[in-house]
Design a protein around this motif. Structure first.
Motif, PDB file in Angstrom:
ATOM      1  N   LEU B 196       2.688 -52.639 -16.067  1.00  0.00           N
ATOM      2  CA  LEU B 196       2.158 -53.371 -17.066  1.00  0.00           C
ATOM      3  C   LEU B 196       1.636 -53.452 -18.266  1.00  0.00           C
ATOM      4  O   LEU B 196       1.990 -54.066 -19.221  1.00  0.00           O
ATOM      5  N   GLN B 197       1.187 -52.454 -18.644  1.00  0.00           N
ATOM      6  CA  GLN B 197       0.549 -52.838 -20.063  1.00  0.00           C
ATOM      7  C   GLN B 197       1.666 -51.006 -20.701  1.00  0.00           C
ATOM      8  O   GLN B 197       0.918 -52.186 -22.031  1.00  0.00           O
ATOM      9  N   ALA B 198       2.452 -51.066 -20.228  1.00  0.00           N
ATOM     10  CA  ALA B 198       3.620 -50.629 -20.916  1.00  0.00           C
ATOM     11  C   ALA B 198       4.771 -51.355 -21.916  1.00  0.00           C
ATOM     12  O   ALA B 198       5.461 -51.461 -22.506  1.00  0.00           O
ATOM     13  N   ILE B 199       4.863 -52.437 -20.754  1.00  0.00           N
ATOM     14  CA  ILE B 199       5.597 -53.986 -21.047  1.00  0.00           C
ATOM     15  C   ILE B 199       5.085 -54.792 -22.794  1.00  0.00           C
ATOM     16  O   ILE B 199       3.922 -54.876 -22.375  1.00  0.00           O
ATOM     17  N   PRO B 200       5.788 -54.693 -23.460  1.00  0.00           N
ATOM     18  CA  PRO B 200       4.751 -54.777 -24.888  1.00  0.00           C
ATOM     19  C   PRO B 200       4.965 -56.901 -24.688  1.00  0.00           C
ATOM     20  O   PRO B 200       5.983 -57.025 -23.806  1.00  0.00           O
ATOM     21  N   ARG B 201       3.508 -56.823 -25.234  1.00  0.00           N
ATOM     22  CA  ARG B 201       3.310 -58.091 -24.937  1.00  0.00           C
ATOM     23  C   ARG B 201       3.890 -59.280 -25.973  1.00  0.00           C
ATOM     24  O   ARG B 201       3.990 -60.404 -25.639  1.00  0.00           O
ATOM     25  N   ASP B 202       4.593 -58.544 -27.620  1.00  0.00           N
ATOM     26  CA  ASP B 202       5.784 -59.615 -27.746  1.00  0.00           C
ATOM     27  C   ASP B 202       6.536 -60.637 -26.335  1.00  0.00           C
ATOM     28  O   ASP B 202       6.497 -61.622 -27.040  1.00  0.00           O
ATOM     29  N   TYR B 203       6.784 -60.088 -25.633  1.00  0.00           N
ATOM     30  CA  TYR B 203       7.811 -61.023 -24.874  1.00  0.00           C
ATOM     31  C   TYR B 203       6.860 -62.593 -23.977  1.00  0.00           C
ATOM     32  O   TYR B 203       7.929 -63.252 -23.726  1.00  0.00           O
ATOM     33  N   GLU B 205       4.173 -63.163 -25.310  1.00  0.00           N
ATOM     34  CA  GLU B 205       4.232 -64.262 -26.106  1.00  0.00           C
ATOM     35  C   GLU B 205       5.304 -65.122 -26.850  1.00  0.00           C
ATOM     36  O   GLU B 205       4.855 -66.152 -27.026  1.00  0.00           O
ATOM     37  N   ALA B 206       6.752 -64.614 -26.505  1.00  0.00           N
ATOM     38  CA  ALA B 206       7.690 -64.932 -27.444  1.00  0.00           C
ATOM     39  C   ALA B 206       8.236 -65.737 -25.886  1.00  0.00           C
ATOM     40  O   ALA B 206       7.942 -67.553 -26.567  1.00  0.00           O
ATOM     41  N   ALA B 207       7.794 -65.902 -25.001  1.00  0.00           N
ATOM     42  CA  ALA B 207       7.720 -67.158 -23.940  1.00  0.00           C
ATOM     43  C   ALA B 207       6.917 -68.384 -24.139  1.00  0.00           C
ATOM     44  O   ALA B 207       7.075 -68.564 -23.597  1.00  0.00           O
ATOM     45  N   ARG B 208       6.003 -67.490 -24.629  1.00  0.00           N
ATOM     46  CA  ARG B 208       4.672 -68.477 -24.146  1.00  0.00           C
ATOM     47  C   ARG B 208       4.628 -69.955 -24.845  1.00  0.00           C
ATOM     48  O   ARG B 208       5.066 -70.860 -25.095  1.00  0.00           O
ATOM     49  N   LEU B 209       5.545 -69.206 -26.143  1.00  0.00           N
ATOM     50  CA  LEU B 209       5.863 -69.829 -27.253  1.00  0.00           C
ATOM     51  C   LEU B 209       6.829 -70.823 -27.052  1.00  0.00           C
ATOM     52  O   LEU B 209       7.115 -72.312 -27.958  1.00  0.00           O
TER      53      LEU B 209
END
Lengths: 346, 307, 280
Positions: B196-203, B205-209
């Motif tokens: 899970l920690q290897a998944i970039p948080r950008d994804y 965050e982008a989805a949340r936006l």
């Protein structure tokens, strides 16, 4: 001081040929720069000289000795790595003295030589620090210091400045030049930056696809490139290549040699003139103002872009038509194989 | 002139061979302890067990007599115990793997981001992993005793009369699975946290936006990106479930009524209790085959995933 | 409710759920220690965490019933030996597989990967005959050799290889230029930079050996040669009477020191296991 001689050097990784027969002689005390686009084999060639890679074929001589089979540490060479390769678990002092320790140099002698090198490079206040506590420029200096301490016959530099920022790079460049002047040891230096190559080298070796394209002094390469590749690789912005038939337009009365297919003219050698008949004409499509000079992008009738460095007089307006001319001595002719035609009608 | 060059060149080539050969010799020296150990304690025994599996070798015969595939015939066609054991092993795996992975993923999702107490919870859920399986089984065995066992005492407080957990085949299987999950889930939790920690948080965050809910983010982003990790964890856990031994040995001894007799325990029983060496080797070969198939499935799936 | 309040409520619900989930993970340890102090009748009496009578003598009887101190020592020294051996062997092989070009390397990798997957149970029968042939049954040799060279050792090799691969190669080349031999590069440069991987291998190997059960069960028969897990399971059935409180007292003695070390170094230990899992 030692010469280096490469005879028919080849290197294959499996079936991939990386170096395809390189012959080169490097004189004592010379500063030689290997330059070329990425993947041209310049770093591999350096690693073959250092002994970090085995030579597939050919002969390598350092001094009077064939060293193909000599261990890297026995070749009398020292290398400065791109990433500096400072041992993270050792202090600066220990890093610099490591090679001497391995070679069982007595502690006192070791101390003396480390201090000497440290003094040369102004590293004394840093001797007890660890690499992680140093800035990029300091690490670079320690890496050079480590190379000096071993008192090598030949220095090898593998893109040593590419991890530094622009300002530091210029500074370190001058330090390396000063170092060479003082030690006058043979130095071989790899870079992809042609400015570094031009400023540092006694002799530049231009490589492409594992072959030497040209060897010569910076001035020779700039003034008498032996083919289109070298002509365009050396000099910035790069040389314009136009059809040989344009020769009379650029310089009245100049006839291209029989075999010429293209001509080359550097942007700094083109002058803007009135767009009258009989000169090479084009429209200015873009002006890049950089202060001292302006770089003009000129659209020629055959839809080619020709770059012009304009340094004095009024800058032509974008969209305006201009004429271009040049002096005959600055025009290079190339044949169908992109080789320079040497019998220039100077 | 040409001759002399030729000679030096040849001389050079000869010694170059020695430089290369030297590197190779050094490399084999470096790996030699591993290679020698591998041959003596793994490759040799593996070939031996393959041969034993084709022999009749027990207390009566006292030595190996070649009988071809008779043991396999016996196991697969005649001996009802074998299919009972396979059934138990499959039930054990089918119970353990999904439970373990679902719990591991849930815990990992809850514990993959820092918050106050996250270290405490991670430490707690992982603690049974470092504990010996025997110790873990001993404690649970006592807590699961039918009369006076701690679990049933607690259940009695709320008016439930608990079963005699380890004395009834179905309850015993359930108990063994659940206690094993509690013991091992921490390991998969850690692997999932790492993934899970290897998944970039950008994804995320982008989805949340873009207005995705937590559930949508999980099902449309996190879960697909976790697929490679899920595959590896699933295979490791499944193989692990087929080799479980100490836990069963200590908690139920394979009982009651062979209700928890699984493959690894059966091999031990046949080989070292009843001295049916030939038959036990056959079972070992079958286990080997199962593990190989699982591994190949993983490799194949991963290849497919990469395309 | 404001966004902030929702978030706090959400967090609180999760924390409570996690606390409840933690009970079966934590409670067995507490119960184990508590029951270790009780008499058999009290263990199966009304549930309580604090013993009515503290039977300290349970912990003395543990040592008289079996040579428990000797068994404890066996486990400790075997685990240390296995760890040391594994560190040396796996870091040597892992280094060669990561850094050196040699004929047969690819084949060797393939063989080792297959060994990684095969459970000990598959080869335990021939290994038993092998050890009997060497005359090593009822000695500690099988408990040292089999884990060192078995799947556990292979896993350590891969872990080391993975770590060496990620180290900057130029450092080792600099060492070579400085005159180090291959062995010198491994010892003076690669190993000092690999402390995290070495620590991970040490932790996992030690725990694996400490908790090993199948091998001791099969290879060791005399009480003095027992290791801890075997000794613990042996409190069960002597004289036909299960010595439950003794067994729990002994289990506490075996588990609590490991738990204390775990609590101190939990971060490092958990990370080690995470590293070993990435091998797949």
């Amino acid at each position: 001081m030692t010469s280096v001689l490469l005879k028919g050097i080849e290197k294959r990784f499996g079936s991939v040929e990386v170096i395809r027969g390189v012959d080169l002689s490097i004189d004592e005390g010379e500063f030689v720069v290997f330059v070329g686009p990425s993947g041209c084999g310049k770093s591999t060639l350096l690693r073959l000289i250092s002994g970090l890679e085995h030579i597939s074929d050919g002969e390598l001589k350092i001094g009077d000795r064939v060293v193909n089979e000599v261990q890297p540490s026995q070749r009398g060479v020292a290398m400065v790595f791109q990433s500096y390769a400072l041992y993270p678990h050792l202090t600066v002092k220990e890093n610099m003295g490591f090679g001497l320790k391995v070679r069982k140099v007595p502690a006192q002698e070791r101390q003396r030589r480390v201090n000497e090198a440290a003094a040369t490079l102004k590293l004394e206040p840093l001797l007890d620090r660890y690499p992680r506590e140093l800035s990029g420029g300091q690490r670079q200096r320690v890496a050079i210091g480590r190379a000096i301490v071993g008192n090598p016959d030949v220095f090898l530099f593998d893109e040593p400045l590419s991890n530094l920022d622009a300002e530091l790079r210029v500074h370190m460049r001058s330090e390396i030049a000063a170092l060479h002047k003082r030690l006058s040891t043979t130095m071989i230096y790899v870079t992809h930056d042609q400015i570094e190559a031009m400023t540092l080298a006694d002799k530049i070796v231009v490589l492409r696809d594992g072959r030497i394209e040209q060897v010569g002094s910076p001035r020779e390469l700039y003034e008498r490139p032996s083919n289109v590749f070298v002509a365009q690789f050396i000099g910035s912005p790069k040389m314009n290549i136009l059809p040989a038939a344009d020769a009379p337009l650029l310089c009245a009365g100049l006839a291209a040699p029989q075999s010429a297919e293209t001509l080359g003219i550097r942007p700094e050698h083109l002058t803007v003139v009135e767009p009258r008949d009989g000169v090479l004409r084009g429209t200015v499509s873009l002006c890049e103002y950089t202060g001292a000079v302006t770089l003009l992008h000129v659209l020629l009738p055959d839809n080619r872009i020709c770059l012009v460095l304009h340094d004095e007089g009024e800058v032509p307006a974008v969209g305006g038509e201009i004429g271009l001319s040049a002096e005959a001595s600055n025009i290079h002719f190339f044949d169908g194989q992109a080789q320079a035609i040497r019998a220039l009608p100077h | 002139m040409t001759d002399s060059i030729h000679i030096t060149r040849r001389g050079g080539q000869k010694s170059r061979l020695t430089l290369k050969a030297r590197e190779m010799m050094e490399a084999w020296l470096f790996v030699s302890p591993t290679v020698i150990g591998f041959i003596i304690f793994f490759l040799g025994p593996l070939l031996a067990v393959a041969y034993y599996s084709l022999t009749e070798w027990n207390l009566l015969t006292q030595q190996a007599t070649f009988v071809g595939l008779a043991n396999f015939e016996n196991a697969l066609l005649e001996n009802p115990d074998f299919w009972h054991v396979v059934r138990n092993s499959v039930i054990f795996a089918l119970g353990l793997v999904p439970l373990n992975m679902a719990l591991a993923l849930t815990l990992a999702l809850a514990l993959s981001r820092p918050f106050r107490g996250v270290v405490f919870f991670r430490t707690v859920f992982f603690a049974p992993v470092v504990t010996s399986a025997i110790a873990w089984a001993i404690v649970w065995k006592f807590m699961l005793q039918g009369e006076g066992g701690f679990i049933n005492q607690v259940l009695a407080l709320v008016g439930i009369s608990g079963p005699n957990w380890l004395r009834e085949p179905n309850w015993a299987m359930a108990a063994v699975i659940i206690t094993r999950v509690i013991k091992m889930v921490g390991l998969n939790m850690i692997l999932y946290i790492a993934a899970l920690q290897a998944i970039p948080r950008d994804y995320e965050e982008a989805a949340r936006l873009e207005g995705a809910s937590r559930r949508q983010i999980f099902s449309m982003i996190t879960w697909p990106l976790l697929a490679p990790a899920t595959l590896v964890i699933m295979v490791i856990t499944t193989i692990g479930s087929f080799k479980v031994f100490d836990h069963i040995y200590q908690m139920t001894g394979g009982g009651p009524e062979n209700g928890t007799l699984v493959l690894a325990f059966y091999i031990y029983q046949q080989g070292f209790k009843f001295f049916n060496v030939g038959y036990a080797s056959t079972l070992a070969m079958i286990m080997f085959a199962i593990v190989m198939v699982l591994t190949l499935v993983q490799v194949a799936l991963r290849r497919k995933g990469m395309e | 409710m404001s966004l902030r309040q929702t978030r706090i409520l959400y967090r609180a619900c999760w924390t409570i759920a996690l606390l409840i989930a933690a009970i079966p993970f934590i409670f067995p340890f507490i119960w184990m220690v508590s029951a270790g102090f009780k008499s058999v009748t009290e263990i199966f009496g009304a549930p309580s965490l604090i013993p009515r009578v503290w039977r300290w003598e349970n912990f003395v009887e543990v040592f008289t019933y079996q040579p428990f101190a000797r068994q404890y020592f066996n486990s400790l020294y075997i685990a240390i030996l296995v760890t040391g051996l594994t560190l040396v062997i796996s870091s040597l092989a892992g280094y060669a597989l990561a850094r050196m070009r040699f004929a047969g390397a690819a084949l060797l990798m393939l063989f080792l990967i297959s060994a990684l997957m095969v459970p000990e149970e598959v080869t335990i029968i021939p290994n038993f005959f092998l050890m009997r042939w060497f005359g090593l049954v009822d000695t500690h040799w099988p408990l040292i050799l089999l884990p060192t060279f078995g799947p556990q050792g292979v896993m350590a090799t891969f872990l080391m290889r993975q770590y060496f691969l990620a180290l900057p190669k130029e450092l080792e080349e600099a060492g070579k230029m400085d005159g180090l031999t291959r062995f010198g590069v491994w010892w003076k440069i690669a190993l000092p930079m690999s402390r995290p991987a070495l620590a991970a291998v040490a932790i996992i190997t030690f725990l694996h050996s400490w908790n090993l059960f199948l091998e001791p069960l099969i290879f060791v028969s005399s009480l003095e040669m027992f290791t801890l897990p075997l000794a613990l399971s042996n409190f069960n059935d002597s004289y036909g009477l299960p010595l439950w409180n003794l067994q729990l007292a002994a289990t506490s003695l075996a588990v609590v020191p490991i738990l204390i070390v775990y609590l101190i170094a939990q971060r490092q230990i958990i990370e080690s296991f995470a590293l070993s899992g990435v091998k797949g």
